[in-house]
Design a protein around this motif. Structure first.
Motif, mmCIF file in Angstrom:
data_model
loop_
_atom_site.group_PDB
_atom_site.id
_atom_site.type_symbol
_atom_site.label_atom_id
_atom_site.label_comp_id
_atom_site.label_asym_id
_atom_site.label_seq_id
_atom_site.Cartn_x
_atom_site.Cartn_y
_atom_site.Cartn_z
ATOM 1 N N LYS A 174 -23.684 13.725 -8.168
ATOM 2 C CA LYS A 174 -22.540 14.608 -7.907
ATOM 3 C C LYS A 174 -21.521 14.553 -9.031
ATOM 4 O O LYS A 174 -20.807 15.505 -9.276
ATOM 5 C CB LYS A 174 -21.893 14.240 -6.580
ATOM 6 N N GLY A 175 -21.447 13.435 -9.695
ATOM 7 C CA GLY A 175 -20.552 13.291 -10.832
ATOM 8 C C GLY A 175 -21.131 12.263 -11.780
ATOM 9 O O GLY A 175 -21.312 11.116 -11.393
ATOM 10 N N SER A 176 -21.471 12.690 -12.997
ATOM 11 C CA SER A 176 -22.052 11.755 -13.953
ATOM 12 C C SER A 176 -22.011 12.348 -15.358
ATOM 13 O O SER A 176 -21.719 13.518 -15.547
ATOM 14 C CB SER A 176 -23.494 11.410 -13.583
ATOM 15 N N TRP A 205 -23.841 13.766 -18.425
ATOM 16 C CA TRP A 205 -25.083 14.467 -18.761
ATOM 17 C C TRP A 205 -25.184 14.539 -20.271
ATOM 18 O O TRP A 205 -24.175 14.690 -20.968
ATOM 19 C CB TRP A 205 -25.079 15.884 -18.191
ATOM 20 N N TRP A 207 -19.309 15.144 -19.102
ATOM 21 C CA TRP A 207 -19.140 14.783 -17.696
ATOM 22 C C TRP A 207 -19.295 16.046 -16.851
ATOM 23 O O TRP A 207 -18.648 17.058 -17.108
ATOM 24 C CB TRP A 207 -17.766 14.160 -17.461
ATOM 25 N N VAL A 208 -20.169 15.984 -15.858
ATOM 26 C CA VAL A 208 -20.406 17.125 -14.977
ATOM 27 C C VAL A 208 -20.272 16.655 -13.537
ATOM 28 O O VAL A 208 -20.861 15.645 -13.153
ATOM 29 C CB VAL A 208 -21.806 17.734 -15.195
ATOM 30 N N ALA A 209 -19.487 17.376 -12.761
ATOM 31 C CA ALA A 209 -19.350 17.122 -11.329
ATOM 32 C C ALA A 209 -19.930 18.315 -10.583
ATOM 33 O O ALA A 209 -19.561 19.455 -10.851
ATOM 34 C CB ALA A 209 -17.885 16.928 -10.958
ATOM 35 N N VAL A 213 -20.628 20.332 -7.040
ATOM 36 C CA VAL A 213 -19.996 20.516 -5.740
ATOM 37 C C VAL A 213 -20.851 21.480 -4.932
ATOM 38 O O VAL A 213 -21.217 22.548 -5.426
ATOM 39 C CB VAL A 213 -18.565 21.090 -5.885
ATOM 40 N N VAL A 220 -18.452 23.884 -10.657
ATOM 41 C CA VAL A 220 -18.557 22.912 -11.740
ATOM 42 C C VAL A 220 -17.170 22.579 -12.240
ATOM 43 O O VAL A 220 -16.353 23.459 -12.440
ATOM 44 C CB VAL A 220 -19.385 23.481 -12.920
ATOM 45 N N MET A 221 -16.899 21.294 -12.402
ATOM 46 C CA MET A 221 -15.643 20.880 -13.004
ATOM 47 C C MET A 221 -15.996 20.170 -14.299
ATOM 48 O O MET A 221 -16.824 19.263 -14.302
ATOM 49 C CB MET A 221 -14.896 19.936 -12.067
ATOM 50 N N ASN A 233 -14.705 18.322 -17.991
ATOM 51 C CA ASN A 233 -13.639 17.756 -18.808
ATOM 52 C C ASN A 233 -13.832 18.244 -20.228
ATOM 53 O O ASN A 233 -14.878 18.020 -20.822
ATOM 54 C CB ASN A 233 -13.693 16.219 -18.800
#
Length: 148
Positions: free
Chosen positions: A72-74, A76, A88-90, A92, A122-123, A125
């Motif tokens: 869910k958040g890591s 890539w 960083w990809v989260a 949802v 997608v969130m 950074n």
């Protein structure tokens, strides 16, 4: 759907892109297990090297031993024009709605789309430059909808 290794896979609703779990993307058991974003459909019968290319060739990857769902958040690794970059990809889960449309030729089509007031899928950074490539692909997946 589910692949032969028991992990789910997800197909984009808008393009030929897939997210799937591959325990050994080159077929070599010494490789790291990972979730991949790939334009090749995963094999539903192979246990590893699910795209059948004998290489680890894909658009993005996230190392993981969890076969139940993509992280869910890591972090890539993303192929940005031949240069691998960390991003960083989260992910949802989107609330889904279904709309049925009947055409005059008596064929019915069902489409699924995210609710307009739902969360962003997608969130990112610092999404800039080539990183928009991954954002576009992931947005097109209607993330984790589980539909193919």
């Amino acid at each position: 759907g589910v692949t032969a290794n028991g992990a789910p896979y997800y197909k984009s609703l808008t393009s030929d892109e897939y997210i799937y779990y591959d325990p050994h993307c080159s077929g070599n058991v010494s490789g790291s297990a990972r979730w991949v974003l790939d334009s090749d459909a995963p094999s539903l019968t192979a246990l590893s090297d699910l795209d059948g290319d004998g290489n680890c060739s894909y658009d993005a990857r996230a190392k993981s031993k969890d076969t139940s769902a993509p992280p869910k958040g890591s972090m890539w690794k993303v192929d940005c024009g031949g240069v691998w970059q960390d991003m960083w990809v989260a992910l949802v889960r989107l609330p889904m709605t279904t709309t049925s449309v009947t055409a005059t030729s008596t064929t019915a089509t069902a489409t699924t789309a995210p609710k307009a007031d739902g969360p962003k899928p997608v969130m990112l950074n610092g999404a800039a430059g080539p990183q928009h490539h991954l954002a576009f692909l992931l947005l097109g997946l209607a993330l984790l909808s589980g539909r193919q």
